[in-house]
Motif scaffolding. Sequence first.
Motif, PDB file in Angstrom:
ATOM      1  N   MET A   1       0.846  -1.185   0.000  1.00 33.76           N
ATOM      2  CA  MET A   1       0.000   0.000   0.000  1.00 33.76           C
ATOM      3  C   MET A   1       0.885   1.240   0.000  1.00 33.76           C
ATOM      4  O   MET A   1       2.018   1.214   0.483  1.00 33.76           O
ATOM      5  CB  MET A   1      -0.898   0.025   1.247  1.00 33.76           C
ATOM      6  CG  MET A   1      -1.699  -1.246   1.488  1.00 33.76           C
ATOM      7  SD  MET A   1      -3.032  -1.470   0.296  1.00 33.76           S
ATOM      8  CE  MET A   1      -4.094  -0.105   0.745  1.00 33.76           C
ATOM      9  N   THR A   2       0.364   2.315  -0.512  1.00 37.84           N
ATOM     10  CA  THR A   2       1.054   3.600  -0.428  1.00 37.84           C
ATOM     11  C   THR A   2       0.818   4.186   0.954  1.00 37.84           C
ATOM     12  O   THR A   2      -0.316   4.201   1.440  1.00 37.84           O
ATOM     13  CB  THR A   2       0.527   4.564  -1.504  1.00 37.84           C
ATOM     14  OG1 THR A   2       0.697   3.970  -2.784  1.00 37.84           O
ATOM     15  CG2 THR A   2       1.279   5.888  -1.459  1.00 37.84           C
ATOM     16  N   ALA A   3       1.889   4.650   1.593  1.00 39.76           N
ATOM     17  CA  ALA A   3       1.741   5.279   2.907  1.00 39.76           C
ATOM     18  C   ALA A   3       0.747   6.429   2.813  1.00 39.76           C
ATOM     19  O   ALA A   3       0.793   7.239   1.888  1.00 39.76           O
ATOM     20  CB  ALA A   3       3.095   5.793   3.404  1.00 39.76           C
ATOM     21  N   GLY A   4      -0.170   6.457   3.766  1.00 44.34           N
ATOM     22  CA  GLY A   4      -1.200   7.489   3.755  1.00 44.34           C
ATOM     23  C   GLY A   4      -2.440   7.098   2.986  1.00 44.34           C
ATOM     24  O   GLY A   4      -3.427   7.845   2.970  1.00 44.34           O
ATOM     25  N   ALA A   5      -2.427   5.923   2.332  1.00 45.05           N
ATOM     26  CA  ALA A   5      -3.606   5.476   1.598  1.00 45.05           C
ATOM     27  C   ALA A   5      -4.752   5.233   2.578  1.00 45.05           C
ATOM     28  O   ALA A   5      -4.525   4.884   3.738  1.00 45.05           O
ATOM     29  CB  ALA A   5      -3.292   4.201   0.826  1.00 45.05           C
ATOM     30  N   PRO A   6      -5.986   5.388   2.148  1.00 43.45           N
ATOM     31  CA  PRO A   6      -7.110   5.159   3.060  1.00 43.45           C
ATOM     32  C   PRO A   6      -7.233   3.694   3.452  1.00 43.45           C
ATOM     33  O   PRO A   6      -6.961   2.794   2.637  1.00 43.45           O
ATOM     34  CB  PRO A   6      -8.321   5.624   2.244  1.00 43.45           C
ATOM     35  CG  PRO A   6      -7.889   5.555   0.827  1.00 43.45           C
ATOM     36  CD  PRO A   6      -6.428   5.837   0.820  1.00 43.45           C
TER      37      PRO A   6
END
Length: 398
Positions: free
Chosen positions: A213-218
């Motif tokens: 996942m991308t950091a900060g993704a919901p």
Amino acid sequence: MSAGSRGPLKRSAAERERQRQLRERRRFGAARARTSHGRPPRTFTRRRVGAAAALVGALLLVLFLVALLQPFAGPGSGRVIVQIPKGASARRVGSILAKDGVVPSGLLFDLRALLEGKRGELHSGRYELRHNMSYAAAIDALSKPPPAAIIERVVIPEGFTRMQIAALARADFLSGDYLAASRRSRELDPKRYGAPAQTSSLEGFLFPATYEMTAGAPASRLVREQLLAFRERFSTALRRRARALGLTPYELLTVASMVEREAKVPADRARIAAVIYNRLRRGMLLGVDATVYYAIELQRGVATYTGPLSASLLRIDSPYNTRTHRGLPPTPISNPGLASIEAAARPARVPYLYYVAAADGCGEHVFSSTYARFQADVAAYDGALARNHGQLPACKRR
């Protein structure tokens, strides 16, 4: 006549000597008084106080410079994802870094950036930093544009519950509320798997695996990925196996969730599933301790309860307590992996009705078909605990 005339002369000389000595004693006393109370001693005391104050001031200055310049600072440790808002001042950036444990002091960060002339060169965006970085290293990192994306590997172990996964999502820098996102989703309708209409969450469907996942993704994105992974793995063949066992797919998933929480070694999975089915067919209470732990976690709002199961906790008033409520719990009690789902779909063909952890501390369970044999196995387990100060012995197998 001559002797008489010399007598008064001698007394006069003696008197003069006594007067001289008296004057000397008075002068000596005055000198001592000046030494004890005069101006020179007060001056000496003030000098000592001034010297001590100067020493303390110099020491404080040295400590301040060491704190500001950090001559002994290391590179830091661990990793921290920090979000710097657009337009944030150097003082605000310092406060954010100090709050996240990146630097010791936001004020000193601001001062160090001022001394280096970089207060206006700090960028906004999401950065991957370290705990306990030096001010210079943090300023250098934030003086460069942030990376396009920071990839997080979210590792979800088999058997984790929604609350445990929510804690992981926070630790892995996902945004939003995982618990709220995992109540329902357009990606999967539990009723299609036979869940009751009033089912309150997606517990059981949140497939455990490693997700990038991308950091900060919901957090809702993680939920969506988990549900897609579940749909890919819970095949039509598993649905057919559920029907062959007289279960809905949702009930099969519930059995798998108990197997996942109870089994400590792979070989036990199918046998634990068999015990659950055998007891269900006989109308016996399942008595699965993992369901009691889940009931406690729900009631207390904690992700993991690891304490002992006291007599009062074993009687906890909850539909998940399979020691007091017959049948399956109302929902899965964890999110099982594929191995436990397969075990629930294909239980071992054994007559066992009971199991307890083996007394050797190697993780397996001991299975039995009679209550008397079960009681003997429980006594062996309790004896091992008593001999080893409340802990099972270390496994001696190679």
